[in-house]
Design an enzyme around this catalytic site. Structure first.
Site: not given
Ligand code: NAD
Ligand code: UGA
Length: 442
Positions: A128, A159, A211, A260, A267, A328
């Site tokens: 993101t 997402f 996004k 809540g 995120c 969560k």
């Molecule tokens: P994370 O912190 O769990 O993982 C990131 C990984 O990247 C780490 O393992 C780190 O060691 C590695 N890394 C860092 N620099 C690097 C490099 N130069 N080369 C190779 N590896 C490297 O992150 P995440 O939660 O997977 O999130 C990644 C991105 O996706 C973020 O931008 C986040 O906002 C987005 N995103 C996350 C979620 C989610 O649910 N966690 C959902 C949608 C989007």
């Molecule tokens: C969220 C989005 O739902 C994903 O679509 C997105 O890809 C992701 O962020 C991201 O960009 O990384 P996530 O953070 O895994 O996913 O979890 P959610 O289920 O969205 O919950 C986020 C937070 O909102 C939690 O703390 C949850 O407890 C809270 N929440 C959710 C509420 O307080 N009320 C609700 O009705 C729903």
């Protein structure tokens, strides 16, 4: 079958790489964290995500999913026929001190790709990233290439939700692809054809904005219902029923209307903040987004206010049991977990805390080594002046509350996720506060 490299093996990288392998592609996942890769090569996953371990194992055994720390192997393959056609970037983009998204990991990943690439590739950005990062990534790659080799940058925001990650990847509501060259986006679309989802192709900046706007809108729904919960408390209405009644309207929908403790996780907090920062940088005044963040910050303080109210004043020397640490259920992720902030607020007032979570205790130990952890929810309540339910794990929904009550010093429950039925808990002799449940004032 396509050859794919995924850079960054966190939540998104591991799920994306694994699921693309499960769709039949050959995927090499790379991370700079050596321990992470060594563990993955032994079958040890860095995160708790239901169902993921099995899909990883299946694809590793089939030879479609590999893990490495070596950029040339990931990008160029160990032989020319294994060279990656697509290189996904899925590294972290945390908040910098000023709220801006920190793009250092993205920059380093782009530089490393550029330095080793020996053939044309499509760089697919899944992290993101602020609007404009796609163009910036292209500039970095151009400037770091050892010789000019064609490449395209496609934005493909992710997402997925933690705890539902595999389902969300395999059954997405939509796949968004943004590129300055439509042909490159169409090539990425081909990777996803087996999931049969709606695919939207747009330009780079618009894809990046979709996004942020999506996350900010979901956060807005949460803050909206939390504000309604506050008003329900003042007027004697029940926010759970209100959300249900609102949700029947298809234009509104019931999803993300659970009042809540407010949103947490890796995120929403960082992405809403980053969007506000982007707006301010360009001289805009993001009033609604600011209110969403303010309302969310208040949730934690209000929970502690409720504790004080039921305990008759100060929290000094009171022992509080915290049920749930993850932000969560169905994840062990504690990044920006509301529980951490509530614990700190209680401790700042001289209260003592003991906590329990079904899966996040190991992570909690690393983040907060002095936190007293218990072996089960009953032990967590034992000897406590009050219990605060912070995460709506199923295990907590099924608790034997009479047993818990007998172990507690005083029967007080703050239900920060509206898991219990107020009347039933009150009938058992608890002093109880949920969120926005007007019964308190009848
Ligand atoms: P994370 O912190 O769990 O993982 C990131 C990984 O990247 C780490 O393992 C780190 O060691 C590695 N890394 C860092 N620099 C690097 C490099 N130069 N080369 C190779 N590896 C490297 O992150 P995440 O939660 O997977 O999130 C990644 C991105 O996706 C973020 O931008 C986040 O906002 C987005 N995103 C996350 C979620 C989610 O649910 N966690 C959902 C949608 C989007
Ligand atoms: C969220 C989005 O739902 C994903 O679509 C997105 O890809 C992701 O962020 C991201 O960009 O990384 P996530 O953070 O895994 O996913 O979890 P959610 O289920 O969205 O919950 C986020 C937070 O909102 C939690 O703390 C949850 O407890 C809270 N929440 C959710 C509420 O307080 N009320 C609700 O009705 C729903």
């Amino acid at each position: 079958m396509k050859n794919i490299a995924v850079i960054g093996v966190g939540y998104v990288g591991l799920v994306t790489g694994t699921c693309l392998a499960d769709l039949g592609h050959r995927v090499v996942c790379l991370d700079v964290n050596e321990e992470r890769i060594t563990n993955l090569n032994k079958g040890i996953l860095p995160i708790y995500e239901p169902g993921l371990e099995e899909v990883v194992r299946r694809n590793v055994n089939a030879g479609r999913l590999l893990f490495t720390t070596h950029y040339p192997d990931a990008v160029n393959g160990t032989s020319p026929d294994l060279a990656a056609e697509y290189v996904f970037i899925a590294v972290g983009t945390p908040s910098a001190v000023d709220g801006k998204a920190d793009l250092d990991y993205v920059r380093r990943a782009a530089e490393s790709i550029a330095e080793v690439m020996d053939h044309p590739i499509i760089v697919v950005n899944k992290s993101t990233v602020p609007v404009g990062t796609g163009d910036w990534t292209a500039d970095i790659i151009k400037s770091k290439q050892t010789r000019p080799i064609k490449f395209n940058v496609v934005s493909n925001p992710e997402f997925l939700r933690e705890g539902n990650a595999i389902y969300d990847f395999m059954y997405p509501d939509r796949i968004v692809l943004g590129s300055l060259e439509r042909e490159a986006a169409e090539k990425v679309a081909q990777l996803y054809l087996p999931v049969r989802a709606t695919i939207m192709i747009t330009d780079l900046r618009t894809a990046e904005m979709i996004k942020y706007a999506s996350n900010a809108f979901l956060a807005t729904k949460i803050s909206f219902i939390n504000e309604i919960a506050n008003i329900c408390e003042a007027l004697g209405a029940d926010v759970k029923e209100v959300a249900t009644g609102m949700g029947y309207d298809k234009r509104i929908g019931r999803a993300f209307l659970d009042a809540g403790i407010g949103y947490g996780g890796s995120c929403f907090p960082k992405d809403v903040l980053a969007l506000a920062h982007m707006a301010k940088e360009r001289g805009r005044h993001p009033q609604l987004i600011q209110a969403v963040m303010d309302i969310n910050a208040d949730r934690r303080r209000q929970t502690v206010d409720k504790l004080r109210e039921l305990l008759g004043g100060a929290l000094q020397d009171k022992k509080i049991g915290i049920l749930g640490l993850a932000f969560k259920p169905n994840t062990d992720d504690m990044r920006d977990a509301p529980a951490l902030e509530v614990i700190e607020l209680i401790e700042a007032e001289g209260g003592r805390v003991q906590a329990y979570d079904p899966v996040a205790m190991q992570v909690a130990r690393q983040i907060k080594p002095n936190l007293e952890l218990t072996v089960n929810p009953y032990e967590c309540g034992a000897g406590c002046d009050a219990v605060v339910l912070m995460t709506e794990w199923n295990e907590f929904k099924q608790l034997d509350l009479r047993r818990l009550k007998n172990l507690m010093k005083s029967p007080v429950i703050i239900d920060a996720r509206n898991v219990y039925e107020p009347e039933q808990v009150a009938d058992m002799g608890f002093s109880y506060r949920g969120i926005g449940r007007g019964y308190n004032y009848r």
